[in-house]
Design an enzyme around this catalytic site. Sequence first.
Site, PDB file in Angstrom:
ATOM      1  N   LYS A   1       2.483  -0.335  15.302  1.00  0.00           N
ATOM      2  CA  LYS A   1       3.910  -0.307  15.634  1.00  0.00           C
ATOM      3  C   LYS A   1       4.411  -1.547  16.367  1.00  0.00           C
ATOM      4  CE  LYS A   1       4.667   3.144  13.549  1.00  0.00           C
ATOM      5  NZ  LYS A   1       4.972   2.516  12.308  1.00  0.00           N
TER       6      LYS A   1
ATOM      7  N   HIS B   1       0.827  -1.207   0.000  1.00  0.00           N
ATOM      8  CA  HIS B   1       0.000   0.000   0.000  1.00  0.00           C
ATOM      9  C   HIS B   1       0.863   1.259   0.000  1.00  0.00           C
ATOM     10  CE1 HIS B   1      -3.760  -2.116   1.900  1.00  0.00           C
ATOM     11  NE2 HIS B   1      -3.428  -2.618   0.717  1.00  0.00           N
TER      12      HIS B   1
ATOM     13  N   TYR C   1       4.347   6.367  10.353  1.00  0.00           N
ATOM     14  CA  TYR C   1       3.562   5.166  10.053  1.00  0.00           C
ATOM     15  C   TYR C   1       4.352   4.219   9.150  1.00  0.00           C
ATOM     16  CZ  TYR C   1      -0.757   2.495   9.305  1.00  0.00           C
ATOM     17  OH  TYR C   1      -1.717   1.501   9.287  1.00  0.00           O
TER      18      TYR C   1
ATOM     19  N   PRO D   1      -2.531  -0.517  19.306  1.00  0.00           N
ATOM     20  CA  PRO D   1      -2.302  -0.933  17.909  1.00  0.00           C
ATOM     21  C   PRO D   1      -2.670   0.121  16.860  1.00  0.00           C
ATOM     22  CG  PRO D   1      -4.142  -2.126  18.867  1.00  0.00           C
ATOM     23  CD  PRO D   1      -3.536  -1.331  19.966  1.00  0.00           C
TER      24      PRO D   1
ATOM     25  N   TYR E   1      -9.022   4.405   8.541  1.00  0.00           N
ATOM     26  CA  TYR E   1      -9.115   4.730   9.975  1.00  0.00           C
ATOM     27  C   TYR E   1     -10.273   5.725  10.102  1.00  0.00           C
ATOM     28  CZ  TYR E   1      -4.470   2.781  11.040  1.00  0.00           C
ATOM     29  OH  TYR E   1      -3.398   1.934  11.228  1.00  0.00           O
TER      30      TYR E   1
HETATM   31  P1  FAS Z   1       4.607 -12.126  21.220  1.00  0.00           P
HETATM   32  O1  FAS Z   1       3.752 -11.898  22.374  1.00  0.00           O
HETATM   33  O2  FAS Z   1       4.145 -12.086  19.835  1.00  0.00           O
HETATM   34  O3  FAS Z   1       5.477 -13.462  21.396  1.00  0.00           O
HETATM   35  C1  FAS Z   1       5.884 -13.938  22.668  1.00  0.00           C
HETATM   36  C2  FAS Z   1       5.955 -15.450  22.591  1.00  0.00           C
HETATM   37  O4  FAS Z   1       6.468 -15.925  23.842  1.00  0.00           O
HETATM   38  C3  FAS Z   1       4.584 -16.065  22.391  1.00  0.00           C
HETATM   39  O5  FAS Z   1       4.637 -17.029  21.368  1.00  0.00           O
HETATM   40  C4  FAS Z   1       4.294 -16.702  23.755  1.00  0.00           C
HETATM   41  O6  FAS Z   1       3.520 -17.884  23.626  1.00  0.00           O
HETATM   42  C5  FAS Z   1       5.680 -17.025  24.250  1.00  0.00           C
HETATM   43  N1  FAS Z   1       5.777 -17.116  25.720  1.00  0.00           N
HETATM   44  C6  FAS Z   1       5.149 -16.344  26.628  1.00  0.00           C
HETATM   45  N2  FAS Z   1       5.484 -16.731  27.879  1.00  0.00           N
HETATM   46  C7  FAS Z   1       6.362 -17.777  27.741  1.00  0.00           C
HETATM   47  C8  FAS Z   1       7.058 -18.603  28.654  1.00  0.00           C
HETATM   48  N3  FAS Z   1       6.930 -18.442  29.971  1.00  0.00           N
HETATM   49  N4  FAS Z   1       7.855 -19.570  28.172  1.00  0.00           N
HETATM   50  C9  FAS Z   1       8.007 -19.739  26.826  1.00  0.00           C
HETATM   51  N5  FAS Z   1       7.371 -18.987  25.894  1.00  0.00           N
HETATM   52  C10 FAS Z   1       6.554 -18.022  26.363  1.00  0.00           C
HETATM   53  N6  FAS Z   1       0.367  -5.126  16.951  1.00  0.00           N
HETATM   54  C11 FAS Z   1       0.079  -4.430  15.850  1.00  0.00           C
HETATM   55  O7  FAS Z   1       0.971  -3.781  15.300  1.00  0.00           O
HETATM   56  N7  FAS Z   1      -1.206  -4.440  15.332  1.00  0.00           N
HETATM   57  C12 FAS Z   1      -2.214  -5.170  15.919  1.00  0.00           C
HETATM   58  O8  FAS Z   1      -3.343  -5.167  15.454  1.00  0.00           O
HETATM   59  C13 FAS Z   1      -1.943  -5.933  17.065  1.00  0.00           C
HETATM   60  N8  FAS Z   1      -2.911  -6.705  17.636  1.00  0.00           N
HETATM   61  C14 FAS Z   1      -2.608  -7.425  18.778  1.00  0.00           C
HETATM   62  C15 FAS Z   1      -3.577  -8.242  19.412  1.00  0.00           C
HETATM   63  C16 FAS Z   1      -3.272  -8.952  20.572  1.00  0.00           C
HETATM   64  C17 FAS Z   1      -4.328  -9.825  21.231  1.00  0.00           C
HETATM   65  C18 FAS Z   1      -1.979  -8.866  21.127  1.00  0.00           C
HETATM   66  C19 FAS Z   1      -1.634  -9.608  22.407  1.00  0.00           C
HETATM   67  C20 FAS Z   1      -1.004  -8.089  20.501  1.00  0.00           C
HETATM   68  C21 FAS Z   1      -1.309  -7.368  19.319  1.00  0.00           C
HETATM   69  N9  FAS Z   1      -0.354  -6.582  18.659  1.00  0.00           N
HETATM   70  C22 FAS Z   1      -0.630  -5.865  17.552  1.00  0.00           C
HETATM   71  C23 FAS Z   1       0.979  -6.505  19.133  1.00  0.00           C
HETATM   72  C24 FAS Z   1       1.702  -7.701  18.626  1.00  0.00           C
HETATM   73  O9  FAS Z   1       1.664  -7.754  17.233  1.00  0.00           O
HETATM   74  C25 FAS Z   1       3.076  -7.646  19.217  1.00  0.00           C
HETATM   75  O10 FAS Z   1       3.659  -6.363  19.052  1.00  0.00           O
HETATM   76  C26 FAS Z   1       3.988  -8.680  18.647  1.00  0.00           C
HETATM   77  O11 FAS Z   1       3.362  -9.914  18.753  1.00  0.00           O
HETATM   78  C27 FAS Z   1       5.296  -8.599  19.436  1.00  0.00           C
HETATM   79  O12 FAS Z   1       6.021  -9.728  19.161  1.00  0.00           O
HETATM   80  P2  FAS Z   1       6.862 -10.437  20.319  1.00  0.00           P
HETATM   81  O13 FAS Z   1       7.623  -9.413  21.072  1.00  0.00           O
HETATM   82  O14 FAS Z   1       7.556 -11.551  19.655  1.00  0.00           O
HETATM   83  O15 FAS Z   1       5.800 -10.961  21.388  1.00  0.00           O
HETATM   84  C1  PHB Z   2      -4.297  -5.021  11.112  1.00  0.00           C
HETATM   85  O1  PHB Z   2      -4.461  -5.960  11.931  1.00  0.00           O
HETATM   86  O2  PHB Z   2      -4.396  -5.169   9.877  1.00  0.00           O
HETATM   87  C2  PHB Z   2      -3.969  -3.663  11.657  1.00  0.00           C
HETATM   88  C3  PHB Z   2      -4.068  -3.442  13.022  1.00  0.00           C
HETATM   89  C4  PHB Z   2      -3.771  -2.196  13.526  1.00  0.00           C
HETATM   90  C5  PHB Z   2      -3.382  -1.178  12.645  1.00  0.00           C
HETATM   91  C6  PHB Z   2      -3.262  -1.420  11.289  1.00  0.00           C
HETATM   92  C7  PHB Z   2      -3.562  -2.675  10.782  1.00  0.00           C
HETATM   93  O3  PHB Z   2      -3.098   0.053  13.149  1.00  0.00           O
END
Ligand code: FAS
Ligand code: PHB
Length: 389
Positions: free
Chosen positions: A294, A72, A382, A290, A200
């Site tokens: 980022k 995009h 962004y 979110p 948005y």
């Molecule tokens: P993660 O949380 O992805 O990975 C951590 C890993 O460690 C997981 O696989 C977990 O199972 C594992 N773990 C945890 N405890 C452990 C233990 N004791 N022993 C072993 N393993 C363990 N970001 C966006 O930019 N846009 C979004 O829309 C968005 N939506 C999200 C929705 C939800 C529900 C959540 C929780 C996060 C969201 N995020 C979003 C943020 C997300 O994308 C994070 O920034 C991203 O997953 C970060 O990656 P990690 O730091 O690898 O952490």
């Molecule tokens: C997405 O899940 O596609 C997403 C989430 C949050 C944003 C942008 C995209 O700000």
Amino acid sequence: MRAQVGIIGAGPAGLMLALLLRRRGIDAVIVENRSRSYVEQRVRAGLLEQWVSDLLVETGVGARLTREAMFHDGIHLAFGGKSHHVDFRKLTGKGVTVYGQQEVVKDLIARLTDDGVPILFEVEDVAVHDLDGDMPRISFRKNGEPGEIACDFIGGCDGFHGVCRPSIPAGLLTTYEREYPFGWLGILTESPPPADELIYAYHERGFALYSMRSATVSRLYVQVDHGEEVERWSDARVWEELHLRLGGVRSLAEGRVLQKSITPMRSFVTEPMRHGRLFLAGDSAHIVPPTGAKGLNLAVADVVVLARAITAFYTAGRSDLLDAYSATCLDRIWKGQRFSWWMTQMLHRFPDGSAFDRRRQLAELAYVTSSTAAATTLAENYAGLPMTW
Ligand code: FAS
Ligand code: PHB
């Protein structure tokens, strides 16, 4: 087991760290408490900054992304019954990539597995030890059997609810936190997105985001009250809000809902991101709302800095980059925090917001969509600020 780097967590941070180290000849082992299928199916982020998708291609895991991702040039901001395009490509020369986090995770796991990097799934009772010495350890149980990894460094990539951050004596950490009085209810649907790029939407009923995963799968979000329960939101109720909050700007096709969940909204940073031989990266150290897309991108930036520092240690005996790790990451993290907070405060309806606040938000949206300078600040944050070492 013995490894140069023990990594806790097979999310984007842990997996990318292992790949970057592997490419520099440094061996790593990942321990993950969930199953591979759970990790690969977890629906989360969807938007990659330009440099992150470029990095995936450069590190050899971008083939499917190149085929299947959506590239995009910008986003739409909808308010007052109109939609305004912010063209990142025109303003900054950069775009963004729409490619689900679970796809990134699948691609990284496949590559690491092909390369023989051990990823131990479904481990239990993970704990870290001897962080202050030069031989830290990770203990865990797998299939009921005790296991241990002796290593030189530990990558604490276990997310916000992991064990690594709590393993650092609380007195050594400073945390900064802001809770928001709302959350996002997100659905993944078999329905075409209402526009070619993300929308948005600011609306008096609350914020909504119209994102996508392909031309036939949409990722849609509505702002809901803090503490709201997903059981109170039927599919019909979600679709109704999505139609209303689009404000007649576009028509929205409905479809089968494949996934529905609520994400709480918080800003969180813990400092420093290092304790002895333990280095926190990604959500274990910081969380952003979110709104600015980022979270995933900041996690990847952390591990690029960490992999570079660990490589300098092994190849040149340098510890200066390790010593600078936390400060280097926090510079980018706080800029990401600011931007995510700014997008969130501009676009959401705050329950305690006054009529003045709502008019101020509309003025800010009008300014961002009418001033090149204002649109450029949104665009460069962004699409991704340049990496600073
Ligand atoms: P993660 O949380 O992805 O990975 C951590 C890993 O460690 C997981 O696989 C977990 O199972 C594992 N773990 C945890 N405890 C452990 C233990 N004791 N022993 C072993 N393993 C363990 N970001 C966006 O930019 N846009 C979004 O829309 C968005 N939506 C999200 C929705 C939800 C529900 C959540 C929780 C996060 C969201 N995020 C979003 C943020 C997300 O994308 C994070 O920034 C991203 O997953 C970060 O990656 P990690 O730091 O690898 O952490
Ligand atoms: C997405 O899940 O596609 C997403 C989430 C949050 C944003 C942008 C995209 O700000």
